[in-house]
Write an enzyme that holds these catalytic residues in place. Sequence first.
Site, PDB file in Angstrom:
ATOM      1  N   TYR A 176     -11.728 -43.056   5.523  1.00  0.00           N
ATOM      2  CA  TYR A 176     -10.706 -43.253   6.557  1.00  0.00           C
ATOM      3  C   TYR A 176      -9.497 -43.990   5.987  1.00  0.00           C
ATOM      4  O   TYR A 176      -8.349 -43.557   6.155  1.00  0.00           O
ATOM      5  CB  TYR A 176     -11.312 -44.031   7.727  1.00  0.00           C
ATOM      6  CG  TYR A 176     -10.319 -44.386   8.797  1.00  0.00           C
ATOM      7  CD1 TYR A 176      -9.788 -43.411   9.640  1.00  0.00           C
ATOM      8  CD2 TYR A 176      -9.889 -45.705   8.973  1.00  0.00           C
ATOM      9  CE1 TYR A 176      -8.869 -43.737  10.633  1.00  0.00           C
ATOM     10  CE2 TYR A 176      -8.978 -46.045   9.954  1.00  0.00           C
ATOM     11  CZ  TYR A 176      -8.468 -45.054  10.782  1.00  0.00           C
ATOM     12  OH  TYR A 176      -7.555 -45.380  11.755  1.00  0.00           O
ATOM     13  N   SER A 192      -3.053 -47.346   9.541  1.00  0.00           N
ATOM     14  CA  SER A 192      -4.049 -48.353   9.932  1.00  0.00           C
ATOM     15  C   SER A 192      -3.865 -49.604   9.085  1.00  0.00           C
ATOM     16  O   SER A 192      -3.464 -49.519   7.912  1.00  0.00           O
ATOM     17  CB  SER A 192      -5.458 -47.799   9.698  1.00  0.00           C
ATOM     18  OG  SER A 192      -6.407 -48.842   9.768  1.00  0.00           O
TER      19      SER A 192
HETATM   20  N1  LIG Z   1      -7.965 -48.103  17.741  1.00  0.00           N
HETATM   21  C1  LIG Z   1      -7.814 -48.682  16.567  1.00  0.00           C
HETATM   22  O1  LIG Z   1      -8.361 -49.765  16.296  1.00  0.00           O
HETATM   23  C2  LIG Z   1      -6.951 -48.033  15.535  1.00  0.00           C
HETATM   24  C3  LIG Z   1      -6.527 -48.839  14.465  1.00  0.00           C
HETATM   25  C4  LIG Z   1      -5.719 -48.282  13.481  1.00  0.00           C
HETATM   26  C5  LIG Z   1      -5.329 -46.961  13.574  1.00  0.00           C
HETATM   27  N2  LIG Z   1      -5.763 -46.205  14.625  1.00  0.00           N
HETATM   28  C6  LIG Z   1      -5.300 -44.811  14.663  1.00  0.00           C
HETATM   29  O2  LIG Z   1      -4.646 -44.601  15.892  1.00  0.00           O
HETATM   30  C7  LIG Z   1      -4.716 -43.229  16.246  1.00  0.00           C
HETATM   31  C8  LIG Z   1      -5.210 -43.119  17.683  1.00  0.00           C
HETATM   32  O3  LIG Z   1      -6.480 -43.705  17.762  1.00  0.00           O
HETATM   33  P1  LIG Z   1      -7.113 -44.267  19.114  1.00  0.00           P
HETATM   34  O4  LIG Z   1      -7.460 -45.671  18.884  1.00  0.00           O
HETATM   35  O5  LIG Z   1      -6.304 -43.888  20.277  1.00  0.00           O
HETATM   36  O6  LIG Z   1      -8.490 -43.457  19.069  1.00  0.00           O
HETATM   37  P2  LIG Z   1      -9.153 -42.418  20.057  1.00  0.00           P
HETATM   38  O7  LIG Z   1      -9.211 -42.983  21.434  1.00  0.00           O
HETATM   39  O8  LIG Z   1     -10.410 -42.004  19.362  1.00  0.00           O
HETATM   40  O9  LIG Z   1      -8.122 -41.199  20.103  1.00  0.00           O
HETATM   41  C9  LIG Z   1      -7.955 -40.333  19.023  1.00  0.00           C
HETATM   42  C10 LIG Z   1      -7.021 -39.248  19.476  1.00  0.00           C
HETATM   43  O10 LIG Z   1      -6.836 -38.321  18.394  1.00  0.00           O
HETATM   44  C11 LIG Z   1      -7.125 -37.022  18.892  1.00  0.00           C
HETATM   45  N3  LIG Z   1      -7.560 -36.096  17.859  1.00  0.00           N
HETATM   46  C12 LIG Z   1      -8.537 -36.246  16.963  1.00  0.00           C
HETATM   47  N4  LIG Z   1      -8.638 -35.135  16.209  1.00  0.00           N
HETATM   48  C13 LIG Z   1      -7.695 -34.276  16.660  1.00  0.00           C
HETATM   49  C14 LIG Z   1      -7.287 -32.976  16.289  1.00  0.00           C
HETATM   50  N5  LIG Z   1      -7.905 -32.281  15.321  1.00  0.00           N
HETATM   51  N6  LIG Z   1      -6.261 -32.403  16.960  1.00  0.00           N
HETATM   52  C15 LIG Z   1      -5.628 -33.071  17.950  1.00  0.00           C
HETATM   53  N7  LIG Z   1      -5.987 -34.293  18.371  1.00  0.00           N
HETATM   54  C16 LIG Z   1      -7.009 -34.890  17.713  1.00  0.00           C
HETATM   55  C17 LIG Z   1      -8.227 -37.264  19.921  1.00  0.00           C
HETATM   56  O11 LIG Z   1      -8.426 -36.114  20.699  1.00  0.00           O
HETATM   57  P3  LIG Z   1      -9.821 -35.934  21.547  1.00  0.00           P
HETATM   58  O12 LIG Z   1      -9.686 -36.809  22.759  1.00  0.00           O
HETATM   59  O13 LIG Z   1      -9.861 -34.487  21.841  1.00  0.00           O
HETATM   60  O14 LIG Z   1     -10.921 -36.403  20.651  1.00  0.00           O
HETATM   61  C18 LIG Z   1      -7.614 -38.441  20.647  1.00  0.00           C
HETATM   62  O15 LIG Z   1      -6.583 -38.039  21.499  1.00  0.00           O
HETATM   63  C19 LIG Z   1      -5.602 -42.570  15.208  1.00  0.00           C
HETATM   64  O16 LIG Z   1      -4.810 -41.949  14.230  1.00  0.00           O
HETATM   65  C20 LIG Z   1      -6.364 -43.744  14.601  1.00  0.00           C
HETATM   66  O17 LIG Z   1      -6.769 -43.485  13.283  1.00  0.00           O
HETATM   67  C21 LIG Z   1      -6.556 -46.707  15.596  1.00  0.00           C
END
Ligand SMILES: NC(=O)c1ccc[n+]([C@@H]2O[C@H](COP(=O)([O-])OP(=O)(O)OC[C@H]3O[C@@H](n4cnc5c(N)ncnc54)[C@H](OP(=O)(O)O)[C@@H]3O)[C@@H](O)[C@H]2O)c1
Length: 252
Positions: free
Chosen positions: A157, A144
Amino acid sequence: MTAERIALVTGANRGLGRNAALALAARGVRVVVTHRGDADGAEETARRVHAAGGTAAVVRLDISDVSSFGAFASELSGLLDRWGASRLDIVVNNAGVGVFGPLETVTTNDFDTVFGTNVRGTFFLIQSLVPMLAKGARVINVSSSLTRHTSPATSVYSASKAAVEALSRTLAAELGPRDIRVNSIAPGPTATDFNGGAMRDDAGMRRGLAAQTALGRVGEPEEIGDAIDTLASEGLHWMTAQRIEVSGGALL
Ligand SMILES: NC(=O)c1ccc[n+]([C@@H]2O[C@H](COP(=O)([O-])OP(=O)(O)OC[C@H]3O[C@@H](n4cnc5c(N)ncnc54)[C@H](OP(=O)(O)O)[C@@H]3O)[C@@H](O)[C@H]2O)c1
């Protein structure tokens, strides 16, 4: 050779994981779409890959359940056999959780959930998959932009993602002699369900975050998917142990 490559993307049932899977598939990479329980979301990702002429399979994987990784690796091995392959070329450790709040509000359970998923899960999944990685394989760990700049109420986080970056560098050193590259990608605020969908749905937050970027807006999930695909591309085979930020130039 590109058409033969196989990627595994964790948490590919929605958000950045789905977009990474779609971008990789568009390059001809076969994709293993994992989900922790949202089979419908994962099937939708696979359906979109197939609709675009690609190949995908869905496998369940809860990255916080390290005890399941042995059975997962066996299932994956069976899938690779059916695809006539024996090795994985790309692993995208995308699945992750955030718990946000000031110091006083964070519980030990919150802390353990975030570290158990983002750090422990990522680390031990890599450990389980290394025997299946091809020469030249890429491991891409999703971090991140919050590891570089600071925002109140994000301590647990951002610390978990700093740990992801630290283990990425060390594993790059350990796995380099096996011709495996390990890099991390650090997205800035991107419009997904993450953090309750705030970066997508909260107009005030979007304006505030946009004003902090050189490009004047928050990111779209396709842009992170494309960046992950680019990091996995064969042209970047001399790059390892790097943190690549994709944030529109946030808080420069
Ligand atoms: N969006 C942002 O602004 C942002 C910025 C920086 C970094 N990130 C990182 O990018 C990654 C994806 O985030 P996103 O934005 O796509 O968020 P999101 O829509 O909340 O998706 C998170 C994903 O992680 C999965 N997940 C969470 N816990 C899990 C577990 N124990 N086992 C397997 N899968 C799990 C969720 O599964 P479920 O659908 O079952 O919950 C979902 O598929 C994350 O690592 C997040 O920290 C996001």
